[in-house]
Design a protein around this motif. Structure first.
Motif, PDB file in Angstrom:
ATOM      1  N   GLY A 300      -0.540   9.588  -3.602  1.00 43.99           N
ATOM      2  CA  GLY A 300      -0.936  10.572  -2.600  1.00 43.99           C
ATOM      3  C   GLY A 300      -0.805  10.099  -1.159  1.00 43.99           C
ATOM      4  O   GLY A 300      -0.966  10.898  -0.226  1.00 43.99           O
ATOM      5  N   VAL A 301      -0.520   8.827  -0.948  1.00 43.76           N
ATOM      6  CA  VAL A 301      -0.379   8.307   0.418  1.00 43.76           C
ATOM      7  C   VAL A 301       1.083   8.431   0.852  1.00 43.76           C
ATOM      8  O   VAL A 301       1.977   7.922   0.174  1.00 43.76           O
ATOM      9  CB  VAL A 301      -0.818   6.818   0.506  1.00 43.76           C
ATOM     10  CG1 VAL A 301      -0.609   6.267   1.911  1.00 43.76           C
ATOM     11  CG2 VAL A 301      -2.263   6.659   0.047  1.00 43.76           C
ATOM     12  N   PRO A 302       1.352   9.116   1.966  1.00 47.05           N
ATOM     13  CA  PRO A 302       2.750   9.250   2.407  1.00 47.05           C
ATOM     14  C   PRO A 302       3.306   7.914   2.909  1.00 47.05           C
ATOM     15  O   PRO A 302       2.616   7.168   3.602  1.00 47.05           O
ATOM     16  CB  PRO A 302       2.673  10.261   3.564  1.00 47.05           C
ATOM     17  CG  PRO A 302       1.246  10.474   3.854  1.00 47.05           C
ATOM     18  CD  PRO A 302       0.395   9.798   2.840  1.00 47.05           C
ATOM     19  N   ILE A 303       4.527   7.624   2.509  1.00 45.17           N
ATOM     20  CA  ILE A 303       5.188   6.372   2.879  1.00 45.17           C
ATOM     21  C   ILE A 303       6.507   6.726   3.560  1.00 45.17           C
ATOM     22  O   ILE A 303       7.281   7.534   3.041  1.00 45.17           O
ATOM     23  CB  ILE A 303       5.495   5.510   1.615  1.00 45.17           C
ATOM     24  CG1 ILE A 303       4.251   5.316   0.739  1.00 45.17           C
ATOM     25  CG2 ILE A 303       6.133   4.174   2.007  1.00 45.17           C
ATOM     26  CD1 ILE A 303       3.206   4.375   1.263  1.00 45.17           C
ATOM     27  N   ASP A 304       6.785   6.118   4.711  1.00 45.23           N
ATOM     28  CA  ASP A 304       8.038   6.364   5.437  1.00 45.23           C
ATOM     29  C   ASP A 304       9.244   5.822   4.674  1.00 45.23           C
ATOM     30  O   ASP A 304       9.094   4.985   3.779  1.00 45.23           O
ATOM     31  CB  ASP A 304       7.999   5.671   6.803  1.00 45.23           C
ATOM     32  CG  ASP A 304       7.145   6.424   7.815  1.00 45.23           C
ATOM     33  OD1 ASP A 304       6.803   7.592   7.548  1.00 45.23           O
ATOM     34  OD2 ASP A 304       6.816   5.839   8.863  1.00 45.23           O
ATOM     35  N   GLY A 305      10.435   6.226   5.085  1.00 51.50           N
ATOM     36  CA  GLY A 305      11.664   5.620   4.578  1.00 51.50           C
ATOM     37  C   GLY A 305      11.849   4.215   5.135  1.00 51.50           C
ATOM     38  O   GLY A 305      11.299   3.867   6.188  1.00 51.50           O
ATOM     39  N   HIS A 306      12.585   3.393   4.415  1.00 54.20           N
ATOM     40  CA  HIS A 306      12.920   2.023   4.817  1.00 54.20           C
ATOM     41  C   HIS A 306      11.704   1.126   5.002  1.00 54.20           C
ATOM     42  O   HIS A 306      11.698   0.214   5.829  1.00 54.20           O
ATOM     43  CB  HIS A 306      13.812   2.003   6.064  1.00 54.20           C
ATOM     44  CG  HIS A 306      15.175   2.557   5.782  1.00 54.20           C
ATOM     45  ND1 HIS A 306      16.205   2.543   6.684  1.00 54.20           N
ATOM     46  CD2 HIS A 306      15.689   3.124   4.669  1.00 54.20           C
ATOM     47  CE1 HIS A 306      17.285   3.093   6.147  1.00 54.20           C
ATOM     48  NE2 HIS A 306      16.997   3.458   4.922  1.00 54.20           N
ATOM     49  N   GLU A 307      10.666   1.381   4.222  1.00 54.89           N
ATOM     50  CA  GLU A 307       9.468   0.535   4.231  1.00 54.89           C
ATOM     51  C   GLU A 307       9.533  -0.451   3.078  1.00 54.89           C
ATOM     52  O   GLU A 307       9.989  -0.105   1.972  1.00 54.89           O
ATOM     53  CB  GLU A 307       8.211   1.408   4.041  1.00 54.89           C
ATOM     54  CG  GLU A 307       7.859   2.241   5.252  1.00 54.89           C
ATOM     55  CD  GLU A 307       7.224   1.404   6.354  1.00 54.89           C
ATOM     56  OE1 GLU A 307       6.428   0.509   6.040  1.00 54.89           O
ATOM     57  OE2 GLU A 307       7.554   1.640   7.539  1.00 54.89           O
ATOM     58  N   LYS A 308       9.063  -1.680   3.302  1.00 52.18           N
ATOM     59  CA  LYS A 308       8.946  -2.660   2.222  1.00 52.18           C
ATOM     60  C   LYS A 308       7.628  -2.434   1.475  1.00 52.18           C
ATOM     61  O   LYS A 308       6.569  -2.280   2.098  1.00 52.18           O
ATOM     62  CB  LYS A 308       8.954  -4.094   2.778  1.00 52.18           C
ATOM     63  CG  LYS A 308      10.224  -4.542   3.443  1.00 52.18           C
ATOM     64  CD  LYS A 308      11.464  -4.548   2.579  1.00 52.18           C
ATOM     65  CE  LYS A 308      11.453  -5.468   1.386  1.00 52.18           C
ATOM     66  NZ  LYS A 308      12.834  -5.721   0.844  1.00 52.18           N
ATOM     67  N   ILE A 309       7.724  -2.437   0.150  1.00 58.30           N
ATOM     68  CA  ILE A 309       6.551  -2.231  -0.713  1.00 58.30           C
ATOM     69  C   ILE A 309       6.373  -3.482  -1.571  1.00 58.30           C
ATOM     70  O   ILE A 309       7.232  -3.812  -2.394  1.00 58.30           O
ATOM     71  CB  ILE A 309       6.746  -1.021  -1.665  1.00 58.30           C
ATOM     72  CG1 ILE A 309       7.370   0.182  -0.949  1.00 58.30           C
ATOM     73  CG2 ILE A 309       5.430  -0.674  -2.356  1.00 58.30           C
ATOM     74  CD1 ILE A 309       6.496   0.834   0.075  1.00 58.30           C
ATOM     75  N   LEU A 310       5.237  -4.156  -1.381  1.00 59.36           N
ATOM     76  CA  LEU A 310       4.929  -5.380  -2.130  1.00 59.36           C
ATOM     77  C   LEU A 310       4.179  -5.001  -3.402  1.00 59.36           C
ATOM     78  O   LEU A 310       3.040  -4.511  -3.335  1.00 59.36           O
ATOM     79  CB  LEU A 310       4.053  -6.282  -1.247  1.00 59.36           C
ATOM     80  CG  LEU A 310       3.478  -7.550  -1.873  1.00 59.36           C
ATOM     81  CD1 LEU A 310       4.575  -8.545  -2.211  1.00 59.36           C
ATOM     82  CD2 LEU A 310       2.459  -8.183  -0.930  1.00 59.36           C
ATOM     83  N   LEU A 311       4.806  -5.217  -4.540  1.00 62.78           N
ATOM     84  CA  LEU A 311       4.170  -4.883  -5.820  1.00 62.78           C
ATOM     85  C   LEU A 311       3.512  -6.138  -6.371  1.00 62.78           C
ATOM     86  O   LEU A 311       4.197  -7.096  -6.765  1.00 62.78           O
ATOM     87  CB  LEU A 311       5.223  -4.352  -6.793  1.00 62.78           C
ATOM     88  CG  LEU A 311       5.972  -3.113  -6.287  1.00 62.78           C
ATOM     89  CD1 LEU A 311       7.086  -2.737  -7.247  1.00 62.78           C
ATOM     90  CD2 LEU A 311       5.008  -1.949  -6.095  1.00 62.78           C
ATOM     91  N   LEU A 312       2.182  -6.135  -6.373  1.00 65.61           N
ATOM     92  CA  LEU A 312       1.441  -7.347  -6.754  1.00 65.61           C
ATOM     93  C   LEU A 312       1.228  -7.371  -8.265  1.00 65.61           C
ATOM     94  O   LEU A 312       0.167  -7.001  -8.774  1.00 65.61           O
ATOM     95  CB  LEU A 312       0.123  -7.393  -5.987  1.00 65.61           C
ATOM     96  CG  LEU A 312       0.291  -7.611  -4.473  1.00 65.61           C
ATOM     97  CD1 LEU A 312      -1.004  -7.319  -3.729  1.00 65.61           C
ATOM     98  CD2 LEU A 312       0.763  -9.039  -4.174  1.00 65.61           C
ATOM     99  N   VAL A 313       2.249  -7.812  -8.981  1.00 67.39           N
ATOM    100  CA  VAL A 313       2.168  -7.779 -10.455  1.00 67.39           C
ATOM    101  C   VAL A 313       1.043  -8.696 -10.969  1.00 67.39           C
ATOM    102  O   VAL A 313       0.403  -8.383 -11.972  1.00 67.39           O
ATOM    103  CB  VAL A 313       3.515  -8.121 -11.131  1.00 67.39           C
ATOM    104  CG1 VAL A 313       4.590  -7.112 -10.772  1.00 67.39           C
ATOM    105  CG2 VAL A 313       3.978  -9.525 -10.810  1.00 67.39           C
ATOM    106  N   ALA A 314       0.805  -9.815 -10.278  1.00 64.33           N
ATOM    107  CA  ALA A 314      -0.265 -10.727 -10.731  1.00 64.33           C
ATOM    108  C   ALA A 314      -1.632 -10.065 -10.585  1.00 64.33           C
ATOM    109  O   ALA A 314      -2.548 -10.350 -11.359  1.00 64.33           O
ATOM    110  CB  ALA A 314      -0.219 -12.036  -9.954  1.00 64.33           C
ATOM    111  N   SER A 315      -1.771  -9.193  -9.595  1.00 64.34           N
ATOM    112  CA  SER A 315      -3.011  -8.443  -9.424  1.00 64.34           C
ATOM    113  C   SER A 315      -3.118  -7.343 -10.487  1.00 64.34           C
ATOM    114  O   SER A 315      -4.181  -7.153 -11.103  1.00 64.34           O
ATOM    115  CB  SER A 315      -3.047  -7.831  -8.022  1.00 64.34           C
ATOM    116  OG  SER A 315      -4.133  -6.937  -7.890  1.00 64.34           O
TER     117      SER A 315
END
Ligand code: OVV
Length: 399
Positions: A300-315
């Motif tokens: 539900g949170v809008p995210i701009d184009g060309h943004e880096k998204i850190l996926l914290l798999v360990a979390s």
């Protein structure tokens, strides 16, 4: 679209610092409590800490591209330090073509043929260490075993194998912001990078090996000669520092949980699921990035184009909404579904090799050793992309 800063969670958490490497889990818990997606103000990136959202982003390659780079650098805006991977850092349709080749080369049938050899080599490595009674599990096991079996399977000769350690370390040290550790490794780039490129060429690879099979796909017209070399490079980039780190972290997790080691020593056939549980509990590869090709939303949170998204798999692997007793190591739990190998079209293509290596090491130790004790200080390498120990002094008590 502009995001109203006041309405989204933000944090000054540093995912790449030495402190975070030593113990990230309290900070991960705070991030999960803060929201499904949190702005990290130090780097101007989005972080995703919860299991459900990490999984759904990994499963949505159309809205979360890999072509923008697997690390912090944004390839949509910056030039990468090495030519991007044509499998990890590629989207369909390129990824579909390259993935098909590596999936075939690393298929379950191939793994079955390697299993006996890997297990025999692990016993040969482990038995003298058990006789000695104490050793450094990083220097004597984790940094030795993958280098002894994987380049052989890949079809590369013995010459200069220490360069693999440097190259693998370079690739993952380049996942975060540039630090001294990365710069030290890059000081060797002028010798290591041409050496790696030479080892990726067709004539450097033994007939019948993984590498030779990649060039069979070239001959069949599935990929070009240059793509063949880059896929061999992918196996070298992804196949060593990962398993080195994961075997080291796995031994560390088990050494910190004597009751769990006792369960494994009582039943060494649990080695494979024990390894997966240690990957969940303390993931060696703690995160991966995606980049938004266009505007999108996360929870539900809008995210701009060309943004880096850190996926914290360990979390995600410690998220109490997904895991019972998330902060406990339990090698008998049902661990399938952890995201330590990722999930979706980019889920680790080498995960069966990794499991085979780790299973060989853990079962050889579990067969001989009733107890493990940590006898000194442990330290982490300053790699931003992996949690890799530089030393783990152990004493083992034989059965
Ligand atoms: C999974 C992974 C990590 C690092 C490098 C690569 C892949 C690659 O394909 O080069």
């Amino acid at each position: 679209m502009a995001v109203a800063a006041a309405r989204v969670a933000s944090s000054d958490f540093d995912p790449f610092s030495s402190e975070t490497r030593r113990n990230p889990y309290a900070a991960y818990e705070r991030l999960r409590a803060a929201g499904p997606v949190v702005r990290l103000t130090r780097y101007d990136i989005w972080a995703v800490p919860g299991f459900a959202e990490v999984k759904s982003v990994l499963e949505d390659h159309a809205n979360f591209s890999s072509a923008g780079g697997a690390g912090l650098a944004n390839y949509f805006k910056q030039k990468p330090w090495r030519p991007p991977s044509i499998i990890l850092e590629a989207d369909p349709p390129l990824h579909t073509r390259t993935r098909a080749v590596l999936a075939r080369v690393l298929s379950p049938g191939v793994m079955r043929r390697l299993a006996d050899e890997f297990k025999a080599r692990a016993v040969t490595l482990i038995d003298p260490l058990v006789e000695a009674g104490s050793f450094d599990a990083i220097r004597d096991i984790a940094e030795v075993f993958p280098i002894s079996v994987f380049p052989d399977a890949l079809g590369i000769d013995q010459e200069g194998r220490e360069n693999f350690l440097t190259y693998g370390a370079m690739v993952f040290a380049g996942f975060g912001p540039e630090n001294d550790y990365f710069r030290e490794l890059m000081a060797k780039a002028a010798t290591v990078l041409p050496w790696v490129a030479a080892k990726c060429q067709r004539q450097a690879l033994r007939p019948g090996s993984f590498g030779a099979q990649i060039y069979q796909a070239v001959d069949a017209g599935e990929i070009s000669e240059e793509e063949g070399a880059l896929l061999v490079r992918s196996l070298l980039s992804a196949g060593l520092d990962t398993t080195i780190s994961a075997i080291g972290m796995s031994l560390y997790s088990l050494a910190r949980a004597p009751a769990q080691w006792a369960v494994l020593a009582g039943n060494p056939t649990l080695a494979r699921s024990a390894f997966d549980e240690t990957l969940r509990y303390d993931s060696a590869a703690p995160f991966v990035f995606r980049t938004t090709p266009h505007e999108t939303v996360i929870a539900g949170v809008p995210i701009d184009g060309h943004e880096k998204i850190l996926l914290l798999v360990a979390s995600a692997n410690r998220d109490a909404t997904r895991w019972e007793r998330a902060d406990e190591l339990d090698i008998t739990r049902r661990v399938s579904g952890h995201v330590g190998f990722g999930v979706g079209i980019h889920g680790c293509v080498g995960q069966m090799v990794a499991r085979l290596e780790a299973e060989a090491v853990l079962s050889a130790l579990a067969a001989r050793v009733s107890r493990i004790e940590i006898t000194g200080d442990v330290a982490y390498r300053e790699s931003t992309g992996l949690r890799a120990l530089s030393c783990l002094p152990l004493r083992v008590i034989p059965k």
